[in-house]
Design a protein around this motif. Structure first.
Motif, PDB file in Angstrom:
ATOM      1  N   PHE A  14       0.857  -1.184   0.000  1.00  0.00           N
ATOM      2  CA  PHE A  14       0.000   0.000   0.000  1.00  0.00           C
ATOM      3  C   PHE A  14       0.891   1.231   0.000  1.00  0.00           C
ATOM      4  CE2 PHE A  14      -2.522  -3.385   1.592  1.00  0.00           C
ATOM      5  CZ  PHE A  14      -3.841  -3.113   1.234  1.00  0.00           C
ATOM      6  N   MET A  15       0.549   2.228  -0.827  1.00  0.00           N
ATOM      7  CA  MET A  15       1.335   3.462  -0.911  1.00  0.00           C
ATOM      8  C   MET A  15       0.390   4.654  -1.049  1.00  0.00           C
ATOM      9  SD  MET A  15       4.083   1.942  -3.613  1.00  0.00           S
ATOM     10  CE  MET A  15       5.296   3.225  -3.641  1.00  0.00           C
ATOM     11  N   ASN A  16       0.742   5.741  -0.366  1.00  0.00           N
ATOM     12  CA  ASN A  16      -0.017   6.977  -0.472  1.00  0.00           C
ATOM     13  C   ASN A  16       0.810   8.113   0.103  1.00  0.00           C
ATOM     14  OD1 ASN A  16      -2.520   8.507  -1.004  1.00  0.00           O
ATOM     15  ND2 ASN A  16      -2.567   8.732   1.218  1.00  0.00           N
ATOM     16  N   ASN A  17       0.899   9.205  -0.634  1.00  0.00           N
ATOM     17  CA  ASN A  17       1.546  10.424  -0.149  1.00  0.00           C
ATOM     18  C   ASN A  17       2.951  10.166   0.402  1.00  0.00           C
ATOM     19  OD1 ASN A  17       1.580  13.205   0.219  1.00  0.00           O
ATOM     20  ND2 ASN A  17       0.776  13.064   2.306  1.00  0.00           N
ATOM     21  N   GLY A  18       3.700   9.295  -0.251  1.00  0.00           N
ATOM     22  CA  GLY A  18       5.076   9.031   0.154  1.00  0.00           C
ATOM     23  C   GLY A  18       5.247   7.968   1.222  1.00  0.00           C
ATOM     24  N   LEU A  19       4.153   7.520   1.824  1.00  0.00           N
ATOM     25  CA  LEU A  19       4.234   6.466   2.837  1.00  0.00           C
ATOM     26  C   LEU A  19       3.977   5.112   2.182  1.00  0.00           C
ATOM     27  CD1 LEU A  19       2.274   8.071   5.809  1.00  0.00           C
ATOM     28  CD2 LEU A  19       4.748   7.877   5.537  1.00  0.00           C
ATOM     29  N   GLN A  20       4.578   4.080   2.749  1.00  0.00           N
ATOM     30  CA  GLN A  20       4.413   2.730   2.220  1.00  0.00           C
ATOM     31  C   GLN A  20       4.272   1.748   3.367  1.00  0.00           C
ATOM     32  OE1 GLN A  20       7.448   1.400  -0.551  1.00  0.00           O
ATOM     33  NE2 GLN A  20       7.208  -0.710   0.145  1.00  0.00           N
ATOM     34  N   ALA A  21       3.409   0.755   3.158  1.00  0.00           N
ATOM     35  CA  ALA A  21       3.258  -0.356   4.100  1.00  0.00           C
ATOM     36  C   ALA A  21       3.125  -1.637   3.287  1.00  0.00           C
ATOM     37  CB  ALA A  21       2.040  -0.163   4.986  1.00  0.00           C
ATOM     38  N   ASP A  22       3.902  -2.631   3.639  1.00  0.00           N
ATOM     39  CA  ASP A  22       3.826  -3.936   3.002  1.00  0.00           C
ATOM     40  C   ASP A  22       3.132  -4.908   3.940  1.00  0.00           C
ATOM     41  OD1 ASP A  22       5.346  -2.919   0.929  1.00  0.00           O
ATOM     42  OD2 ASP A  22       7.213  -3.832   1.616  1.00  0.00           O
ATOM     43  N   VAL A  23       2.161  -5.650   3.407  1.00  0.00           N
ATOM     44  CA  VAL A  23       1.564  -6.745   4.166  1.00  0.00           C
ATOM     45  C   VAL A  23       2.472  -7.946   3.948  1.00  0.00           C
ATOM     46  CG1 VAL A  23      -0.435  -8.266   4.404  1.00  0.00           C
ATOM     47  CG2 VAL A  23      -0.759  -5.827   3.951  1.00  0.00           C
ATOM     48  N   ILE A  24       2.874  -8.571   5.039  1.00  0.00           N
ATOM     49  CA  ILE A  24       3.820  -9.680   4.978  1.00  0.00           C
ATOM     50  C   ILE A  24       3.234 -10.898   5.690  1.00  0.00           C
ATOM     51  CG2 ILE A  24       5.885  -8.228   4.777  1.00  0.00           C
ATOM     52  CD1 ILE A  24       6.268  -8.473   7.800  1.00  0.00           C
ATOM     53  N   LYS A  25       3.835 -12.054   5.402  1.00  0.00           N
ATOM     54  CA  LYS A  25       3.440 -13.288   6.072  1.00  0.00           C
ATOM     55  C   LYS A  25       4.704 -14.060   6.410  1.00  0.00           C
ATOM     56  CE  LYS A  25       0.476 -17.337   5.515  1.00  0.00           C
ATOM     57  NZ  LYS A  25      -0.377 -18.084   4.557  1.00  0.00           N
ATOM     58  N   SER A  26       4.811 -14.475   7.653  1.00  0.00           N
ATOM     59  CA  SER A  26       5.966 -15.241   8.107  1.00  0.00           C
ATOM     60  C   SER A  26       5.482 -16.315   9.071  1.00  0.00           C
ATOM     61  CB  SER A  26       6.970 -14.321   8.796  1.00  0.00           C
ATOM     62  OG  SER A  26       8.092 -15.038   9.237  1.00  0.00           O
ATOM     63  N   ASN A  27       5.853 -17.548   8.787  1.00  0.00           N
ATOM     64  CA  ASN A  27       5.444 -18.675   9.627  1.00  0.00           C
ATOM     65  C   ASN A  27       3.937 -18.720   9.855  1.00  0.00           C
ATOM     66  OD1 ASN A  27       8.115 -19.640   9.961  1.00  0.00           O
ATOM     67  ND2 ASN A  27       8.466 -18.084  11.530  1.00  0.00           N
ATOM     68  N   GLY A  28       3.176 -18.390   8.805  1.00  0.00           N
ATOM     69  CA  GLY A  28       1.720 -18.441   8.871  1.00  0.00           C
ATOM     70  C   GLY A  28       1.061 -17.270   9.560  1.00  0.00           C
ATOM     71  N   VAL A  29       1.837 -16.257   9.958  1.00  0.00           N
ATOM     72  CA  VAL A  29       1.303 -15.096  10.668  1.00  0.00           C
ATOM     73  C   VAL A  29       1.424 -13.872   9.766  1.00  0.00           C
ATOM     74  CG1 VAL A  29       1.540 -13.606  12.698  1.00  0.00           C
ATOM     75  CG2 VAL A  29       1.947 -16.069  12.894  1.00  0.00           C
ATOM     76  N   TYR A  46       3.554  -7.959  13.745  1.00  0.00           N
ATOM     77  CA  TYR A  46       2.892  -9.208  13.387  1.00  0.00           C
ATOM     78  C   TYR A  46       1.596  -9.311  14.175  1.00  0.00           C
ATOM     79  CZ  TYR A  46       7.058 -10.603  10.899  1.00  0.00           C
ATOM     80  OH  TYR A  46       8.097 -10.646  10.016  1.00  0.00           O
ATOM     81  N   TYR A  47       0.554  -9.855  13.550  1.00  0.00           N
ATOM     82  CA  TYR A  47      -0.780  -9.922  14.140  1.00  0.00           C
ATOM     83  C   TYR A  47      -1.220 -11.381  14.275  1.00  0.00           C
ATOM     84  CZ  TYR A  47      -0.204  -5.244  12.294  1.00  0.00           C
ATOM     85  OH  TYR A  47       0.307  -4.016  11.972  1.00  0.00           O
ATOM     86  N   GLU A  48      -0.608 -12.082  15.213  1.00  0.00           N
ATOM     87  CA  GLU A  48      -0.912 -13.499  15.415  1.00  0.00           C
ATOM     88  C   GLU A  48      -2.387 -13.674  15.765  1.00  0.00           C
ATOM     89  OE1 GLU A  48       0.876 -17.373  17.749  1.00  0.00           O
ATOM     90  OE2 GLU A  48       1.936 -15.470  17.824  1.00  0.00           O
ATOM     91  N   GLY A  49      -3.026 -14.617  15.091  1.00  0.00           N
ATOM     92  CA  GLY A  49      -4.440 -14.871  15.328  1.00  0.00           C
ATOM     93  C   GLY A  49      -5.362 -13.983  14.517  1.00  0.00           C
ATOM     94  N   HIS A  50      -4.804 -13.125  13.682  1.00  0.00           N
ATOM     95  CA  HIS A  50      -5.610 -12.232  12.851  1.00  0.00           C
ATOM     96  C   HIS A  50      -5.444 -12.594  11.382  1.00  0.00           C
ATOM     97  CE1 HIS A  50      -6.910  -9.424  16.005  1.00  0.00           C
ATOM     98  NE2 HIS A  50      -5.726  -9.647  16.543  1.00  0.00           N
ATOM     99  N   SER A  51      -6.377 -12.126  10.588  1.00  0.00           N
ATOM    100  CA  SER A  51      -6.433 -12.484   9.173  1.00  0.00           C
ATOM    101  C   SER A  51      -5.582 -11.552   8.305  1.00  0.00           C
ATOM    102  CB  SER A  51      -7.880 -12.406   8.685  1.00  0.00           C
ATOM    103  OG  SER A  51      -8.332 -11.061   8.732  1.00  0.00           O
ATOM    104  N   GLU A  52      -5.454 -11.959   7.041  1.00  0.00           N
ATOM    105  CA  GLU A  52      -4.799 -11.110   6.041  1.00  0.00           C
ATOM    106  C   GLU A  52      -5.545  -9.787   5.899  1.00  0.00           C
ATOM    107  OE1 GLU A  52      -3.688 -11.259   1.265  1.00  0.00           O
ATOM    108  OE2 GLU A  52      -4.480 -13.039   2.249  1.00  0.00           O
ATOM    109  N   THR A  53      -6.862  -9.842   5.960  1.00  0.00           N
ATOM    110  CA  THR A  53      -7.678  -8.624   5.857  1.00  0.00           C
ATOM    111  C   THR A  53      -7.346  -7.647   6.970  1.00  0.00           C
ATOM    112  OG1 THR A  53      -9.462  -9.849   4.791  1.00  0.00           O
ATOM    113  CG2 THR A  53     -10.043  -7.728   5.778  1.00  0.00           C
ATOM    114  N   HIS A  54      -7.143  -8.149   8.172  1.00  0.00           N
ATOM    115  CA  HIS A  54      -6.768  -7.281   9.302  1.00  0.00           C
ATOM    116  C   HIS A  54      -5.442  -6.571   9.009  1.00  0.00           C
ATOM    117  CE1 HIS A  54      -6.297  -5.953  13.473  1.00  0.00           C
ATOM    118  NE2 HIS A  54      -5.035  -6.336  13.371  1.00  0.00           N
TER     119      HIS A  54
END
Length: 72
Positions: A14-29, A46-54
């Motif tokens: 995700f990118m907007n106005n110079g900021l960037q955030a990458d959604v990542i997955k590591s060890n199923g989290v 990392y958001y253990e117990g949460h979905s990709e949508t979160h």
């Protein structure tokens, strides 16, 4: 025996106005890697117990200025 270790995988970006955030997955989290306007990584969460949508919602909130991390 060899230990199995999953590499961190970029799922979306995700990118907007110079900021960037990458959604990542590591060890199923799912999580997010956050970048400042100079492109430097400023945090990884990392958001253990949460979905990709979160994780995607969190990334979107960061690039639109709803979620703040440190000094922008």
């Amino acid at each position: 025996m060899y230990a199995y270790m999953e590499m961190e995988m970029n799922v979306s970006q995700f990118m907007n106005n110079g900021l960037q955030a990458d959604v990542i997955k590591s060890n199923g989290v799912f999580g997010c890697k956050f970048y400042d306007k100079q492109g430097a990584v400023i945090a990884t969460e990392y958001y253990e117990g949460h979905s990709e949508t979160h994780a995607e919602n969190t990334a979107e909130e960061y690039v639109f200025g709803i979620k703040t991390i440190g000094i922008q």
